[in-house]
Every structure is written in structure tokens, then in C-alpha cells.
Design an enzyme around this catalytic site. Sequence first.
Site, mmCIF file in Angstrom:
data_model
loop_
_atom_site.group_PDB
_atom_site.id
_atom_site.type_symbol
_atom_site.label_atom_id
_atom_site.label_comp_id
_atom_site.label_asym_id
_atom_site.label_seq_id
_atom_site.Cartn_x
_atom_site.Cartn_y
_atom_site.Cartn_z
ATOM 1 N N ASP A 39 -3.872 -6.788 4.467
ATOM 2 C CA ASP A 39 -4.736 -7.758 3.807
ATOM 3 C C ASP A 39 -4.648 -9.119 4.478
ATOM 4 O O ASP A 39 -5.640 -9.824 4.630
ATOM 5 C CB ASP A 39 -4.322 -7.916 2.339
ATOM 6 C CG ASP A 39 -4.716 -6.693 1.532
ATOM 7 O OD1 ASP A 39 -5.275 -5.755 2.134
ATOM 8 O OD2 ASP A 39 -4.462 -6.685 0.318
ATOM 9 N N GLU A 118 -2.835 -16.479 -14.465
ATOM 10 C CA GLU A 118 -2.419 -15.092 -14.677
ATOM 11 C C GLU A 118 -2.009 -14.471 -13.353
ATOM 12 O O GLU A 118 -2.397 -14.950 -12.291
ATOM 13 C CB GLU A 118 -3.564 -14.293 -15.313
ATOM 14 C CG GLU A 118 -4.779 -14.183 -14.417
ATOM 15 C CD GLU A 118 -6.036 -13.736 -15.168
ATOM 16 O OE1 GLU A 118 -6.171 -14.070 -16.360
ATOM 17 O OE2 GLU A 118 -6.868 -13.060 -14.550
ATOM 18 N N LYS A 120 -2.143 -12.114 -10.224
ATOM 19 C CA LYS A 120 -3.233 -11.435 -9.536
ATOM 20 C C LYS A 120 -2.722 -10.043 -9.183
ATOM 21 O O LYS A 120 -2.003 -9.855 -8.202
ATOM 22 C CB LYS A 120 -3.634 -12.207 -8.280
ATOM 23 C CG LYS A 120 -4.875 -11.654 -7.613
ATOM 24 C CD LYS A 120 -5.361 -12.590 -6.516
ATOM 25 C CE LYS A 120 -6.648 -12.087 -5.900
ATOM 26 N NZ LYS A 120 -6.543 -10.727 -5.357
ATOM 27 N N ARG A 141 -16.062 -2.061 -8.732
ATOM 28 C CA ARG A 141 -16.755 -3.276 -8.357
ATOM 29 C C ARG A 141 -17.840 -3.001 -7.309
ATOM 30 O O ARG A 141 -18.899 -3.618 -7.335
ATOM 31 C CB ARG A 141 -15.725 -4.247 -7.794
ATOM 32 C CG ARG A 141 -16.262 -5.542 -7.346
ATOM 33 C CD ARG A 141 -15.112 -6.547 -7.318
ATOM 34 N NE ARG A 141 -15.457 -7.672 -6.482
ATOM 35 C CZ ARG A 141 -15.333 -7.662 -5.175
ATOM 36 N NH1 ARG A 141 -14.892 -6.586 -4.559
ATOM 37 N NH2 ARG A 141 -15.652 -8.724 -4.484
ATOM 38 N N LYS A 298 -7.697 -20.287 -13.402
ATOM 39 C CA LYS A 298 -9.060 -20.498 -13.882
ATOM 40 C C LYS A 298 -9.114 -21.772 -14.700
ATOM 41 O O LYS A 298 -8.123 -22.147 -15.344
ATOM 42 C CB LYS A 298 -9.500 -19.328 -14.781
ATOM 43 C CG LYS A 298 -9.625 -18.007 -14.065
ATOM 44 C CD LYS A 298 -9.823 -16.869 -15.056
ATOM 45 C CE LYS A 298 -9.923 -15.535 -14.314
ATOM 46 N NZ LYS A 298 -9.770 -14.387 -15.224
ATOM 47 N N LYS A 322 -2.894 -17.072 -3.100
ATOM 48 C CA LYS A 322 -2.312 -15.885 -2.469
ATOM 49 C C LYS A 322 -0.850 -16.126 -2.095
ATOM 50 O O LYS A 322 -0.503 -17.163 -1.542
ATOM 51 C CB LYS A 322 -3.102 -15.543 -1.198
ATOM 52 C CG LYS A 322 -4.518 -15.078 -1.487
ATOM 53 C CD LYS A 322 -4.533 -13.622 -1.945
ATOM 54 C CE LYS A 322 -5.709 -12.900 -1.361
ATOM 55 N NZ LYS A 322 -5.450 -11.756 -0.572
ATOM 56 N N CYS A 416 26.661 11.356 20.045
ATOM 57 C CA CYS A 416 26.679 10.000 19.506
ATOM 58 C C CYS A 416 26.073 9.042 20.531
ATOM 59 O O CYS A 416 26.499 9.042 21.690
ATOM 60 C CB CYS A 416 28.107 9.575 19.185
ATOM 61 S SG CYS A 416 28.251 7.827 18.768
ATOM 62 N N CYS A 434 28.932 10.857 13.720
ATOM 63 C CA CYS A 434 29.724 10.981 14.937
ATOM 64 C C CYS A 434 31.138 11.314 14.497
ATOM 65 O O CYS A 434 31.716 10.625 13.665
ATOM 66 C CB CYS A 434 29.708 9.664 15.714
ATOM 67 S SG CYS A 434 30.977 9.587 16.990
HETATM 68 ZN ZN ZN Z 1 30.420 7.782 18.404
#
Ligand code: ZN
Length: 705
Positions: A39, A118, A120, A141, A298, A322, A416, A434
Site C-alpha cells: 500500500d 476512529e 482506520k 465499494r 472527521k 496513515k 553445519c 549442528c
Molecule cells: Zn557447527
Amino acid sequence: MAQKNGDHAEARERLDALRKEIAHHDHRYHVLERPEISDAAYDALFRELTDLERRFPDLVTPDSPTQRVGATPSALFVPVQHSERLLSLDNVFDDDELTAWYDRAARGLGRSPPLVCEPKIDGVSVAIVYERGRFVRGATRGDGTVGEDVTANLRTVRGLPMRLHVEGREDTLPEWLEVRGEIYLPIADFERLNAELGDAGRQLFANPRNAAAGSLRQKDPAITAARPLRIFFHGLVHAVGLTFRTHHEMLAHLRTLGLRVHPRSEPQPDLASARAYVARLLADRHALEHEIDGAVIKIDPLDAHTELGTTSKAPRWAVAYKFPAEEQTTRLNDIMVSVGRTGALTPFAMLEPVRVGGVTLQMATLHNPDEIARKGILIGDMVVVRRAGDVIPEVVAPVPSLRTGSERPFVMPDRCPVCGGPIERPEGEAVTRCTSLDCPAQSLERIVHFASRGAMDIEHLGYSTAQALLDKKLVADVGDLFSLTAAQIGTLPGYKARSTQNLLKAIEAARSRPIERLLIGFGIRHVGGTAARKLADAFHAIPALARASAADIAKVEGIGPVIAEAVRAHFDRPGTLEVIEKLRQGGVRLEEDRTRAAGPLTGKTFVITGTLTSMSREAAMKRIDALGGKVTSSVSGRTSYLVVGADPSSKLDKAQKLKLPLLDEAAFLAMLGDADGAPAADAGSAEAAGEVGEGVRPEPETAGA
Ligand SMILES: [Zn+2]
């Protein structure tokens, strides 16, 4: 200043590119529900477009994304014409921009209006219609003018009443009520859903909002019903026969009709208090059950809404504040493997650096190979990364639609990666380890853990110093720390006289730590603070614990067989006893006197249930403790007596099942009195003492108190 033609041509080109790019992402987001970018990245593109169009107003075209509200509805659902356009909100990103918005509105009104704030919610906007109190229709919407009819799916949403609540008479219901709300999926349910999708080998949702949108737009309402969607209402479009003065008054009325209004919707008298609200909400962001991406502010009086009106895209009387994005999309360049102090191999993501949650992220955990497979992550993928609050940054999901074909699967190394030693993954465990005894990665992590604040708390001994000590071969394990000399420490890079003395002082201070801290410092699997304390209480000497069998260790209350085996395995590891010997020679405390003077109740374990009338529970515990007895919180076969006060809990049932001796309050006081050799209570002690025989009830059938 006159615009140069070159600028103009350049702007036209950039505008064209931006519009195409935004249109592409709109389609991905709204129609395909598979966004490719975060976003925040989208917002940045949109901002650039808006700014550029502001500078070159003659280049604004009717089809520019700035001239539209959202995206076109898909063909899957019946289109619904909204009775009033659903506008989006303009965004502000900091207090200054919020103030600028408010000042503009106040100038337009000629007064400073009160506000309502409020959260969002990061969800899906819907418009809902009730006719004479009955839910008749709900739509997404869409593009703001035409949405999609999702009535059938909305019927499955918890908290969306099918009939409005009427107090008293039916005719108080509005003939027609159109309200707006936000559909969301709680975070916990989102995580459960993604786990299920991953287990089924299906594509994961990148975030709760996508999951909510995808769930709401299912062809089969049964699927929607299986996803616990919820709704909060935040706006009114029309209410035939109802009028309100303010937004918050309207919200309060929606609440009386049984429509869920967010508990954090709060009227604020002025801008300063609205700013304080935003700060509070940001701080509480992760305490909410759903995700939010900001606050909505608002103007409260509704007549001001009419006065201010709207722009082509957004109302002038509301704004979205935001918050910093906690998710971003970036490239997973590689997957590396780290080795912890217990030898655990943990894969982690090397990312194309990306700003998220206020920091630049380059690495994120991938937990274990199973997790990588479950999420379907490939090296080279574009991935969604998340960094929220104190949580370790993680890779949420890949974006498979952006694959180029050059991605490759991650393969766990078979040695490892640090020491090249053998690794093993015990059956039934997610973690590969390991098994090499002198793996430098493990040595480093063990020393750092040993010195950490929760363990031996050796100040100044962090990663760089520990690494330097290992590199110079001044220490091989934690036992060597206590024979370090000033001359040796002085050879470490960056160590001067003062810092050398500081480290020596810190090591000196660690010599007398309680042995439970030493146990924590050993980094035995499953042994945290609680288990360490219990072991120290039971054995009060490291050598005694080192000699004990797993069976003996498991006899300690609160220590199960798993911990006991882990403790035994730790001391059985080659080299552990040498470390303990080094600690002893280094002057580290290995035993301590944790026994208390024996008392008349020594060896007796008490559990208390219900309320005592003559003393608080705490006082009772202190009395028992002072007399050498022990108080535990749960009833078991090891409990000597259950003290039963008024309103006892289920502990009484359990004690009766186990046929444990019960003490009512009088009997308990008598026992304390006898043990004290003094009257137990101010009043009635003689009487109480006389009841001992009766009060101590080994037979559950007779327990009535
Ligand atoms: Zn190791």
C-alpha cells in the site's frame, strides 16, 4: 516562472507512465485481489501523480486515476448502483499535514469545529441497506459508484444483524437505512486461515485485508461462512425519518439499533486532542484484534459536512491519518542459515533493503525449512515482509505472480554452514542441529547467552568481545572467562586500561550470582528462569545436580521428564564437567545455602482454596512458610493438606478424589497454633484447637466445610 517546453514534455511522459502503472496495480488490487506492491508503495506512486498533475493542471486527463475513486467491479457479482457515491479519503502522513487539513476546513467554515476520531480498519468497505429494519442488501465499494452485490456472503458475517434492534415499537424503525462499514478478518483468524491454506499447499494471503476481500467475494457463501469475518459500522448514507446533529450522535444511534460501532470511535473537542488520540491509537496499534493502517478524523457537526462538501474524489470534512506501513514487498535475494548456541540451524532471508515499520530491513526470519516449504517461498521471489512492533521481522508470503522462472527452491545444507560438522534433525522435531562439539558458532552464542542480562549479567561482554576472545583463543568456553587476566584482555581490539578494568569488574561481579542464574547461563534446552529456580531450590549445588539421575531430577516439583532429560544430557555432554571445574577454580559460586531452618511444618505441603475469614491468603502463606511448610498452587499427590476456606474452587473436588486430608479454617488455625506453641487466633483459639481431631478430615465423605 514560465514552464520550459522540455519540462512539460518530460512531465507528460512521466504522467503517462504513472497512470499506466497505477491502473495496472488497481487491477491487481481490486479485481484480481493479488496486489504486487505494498500500500505504501502504491500511495507513493499516487502521490507523485497528484503532485505532478498539480504542477501541470493542463495535463490532467479525464481517465487519470486521480479522477476516479476505485476500480471497476468484476463480472462475478451483480453490479449495484450506490445511492450515493462512496468516496475515498485523502491521506495525511504526519501531524503537520493533519493541521494543514484542519486549518483549511476551519477557514472554510469560519470556525474551529470539534472532531470525531476512529481507527482506520484495514478491511473491505461495504454499503448495507436495511428496509424497515430488515437487512436487504449489501454491496462492496467497487469504483465508488457501482459496487458488487455480496448480500448472500454478508449474511454469514458475524455481528451483521439481519434485523435491527428495536426498543419498544416497530414503527420507530427507519423505513430505509443505508449504512457503511468495514468488513475485516481478525488477525488471529487470518493467521489460522493462512496456516490451513499453507498446509493444503495453496497460495497464502498477504495480509488480513486481502483475506477479508477474498473471503467476501467467494462464489460459494459457505466458504465465506467458514471465515470468521466481522464488521464495524462507521457511516450513514440515508436514514429516512432520522436526523442527527453530529457524527458521533449518529454513531451512538447506530449502536442502539444493534449495529457494531468501534469502541475506539471517540469525539474530540479540538485538534490537539485529536492529535493525542492519533498518538494513543498508534501506541495501541497491536493491541487491537484487527489490523489498522491509521486513524480517520472527521469533523463532527453534520452541517459542516454540507458546508464543506467534497472534491471530485474525497470529502473535505474527513481525512485518513496513515500510520507507517508494517508490510512491504521486496525481493528475497538469498536464504542463509545461522547456527545458534544449541546448534539449531535457522534459515533467514537476505532481502533487498526495504523501509518497513520505520526501519530499513535487510534480514527476516524464516523459522525453519518446513515453514519455507509451507509458505511456498523460493529464492529470488518477490515477498511480502512484515515488521510489526516488537515482533521479529518475518517473511509473510511470496508473490508467485511476479516470478520470472529464475527462482530456485531452498535446500537445507547437509553440513553445519559454520564449522562443516555433521547435522541432525531428530524425528518429530522441526529444528536441525549442528552436533559438532567445537562449532565456533555455538561457542560464540553460548558465551553471549551466558553473559546476557537474564543469565550471569556480565556487562561489556557482547558479540564483538566474545568473538574477539574466541579469535584470540583466550577462551574456548564460558569456564575460561574467569581466568582471564588484564594483560590478556588488553590485547583485544579496542580495549584500553579503563575498558579492561570494566570487563574484569563485570566478570568479578558475576562470580557471586545465585546458582539459578548460572543454570540459566548454561543455556540448557527447556531450562528458563522458572525451571532454573526450581532446580536450584531442590539441589542448591551445581555438582549435586550434575550427579543426579534424570529420574531424580524429574522428582522435583514442576520439572517434567523432558526438562530432566535435557538437564541430564547437558551434564553428560563431553566437556561440561571440565567447564564446571574451571568455574570452580575461577571462583564462581556453585552452591548456596537455600535450606531454611527446619520448623514444625517442615516436609508438609499445603494448598489453600477459598477465602479465609481470619487472615488473608498471603498471611496464611507466610505463616506456613515461617513454620517450615511449603505452599503450592495446585493439588497433587504430593499435597499434605488442602486448607478449605469459603467458596472453595475445584481444587476441593480434586483433593477429594485424591483422598487428601482437608483442613477447614478452624483446624488450620489450630495447626498453626500448635505449631507456634501459642494461641492461633485472638478469639476462640481454644475452641479451634479442640476441633483438630474433627477438622482434619482424611475421609472426603465427611468434608462439608
Ligand atoms: Zn557447527
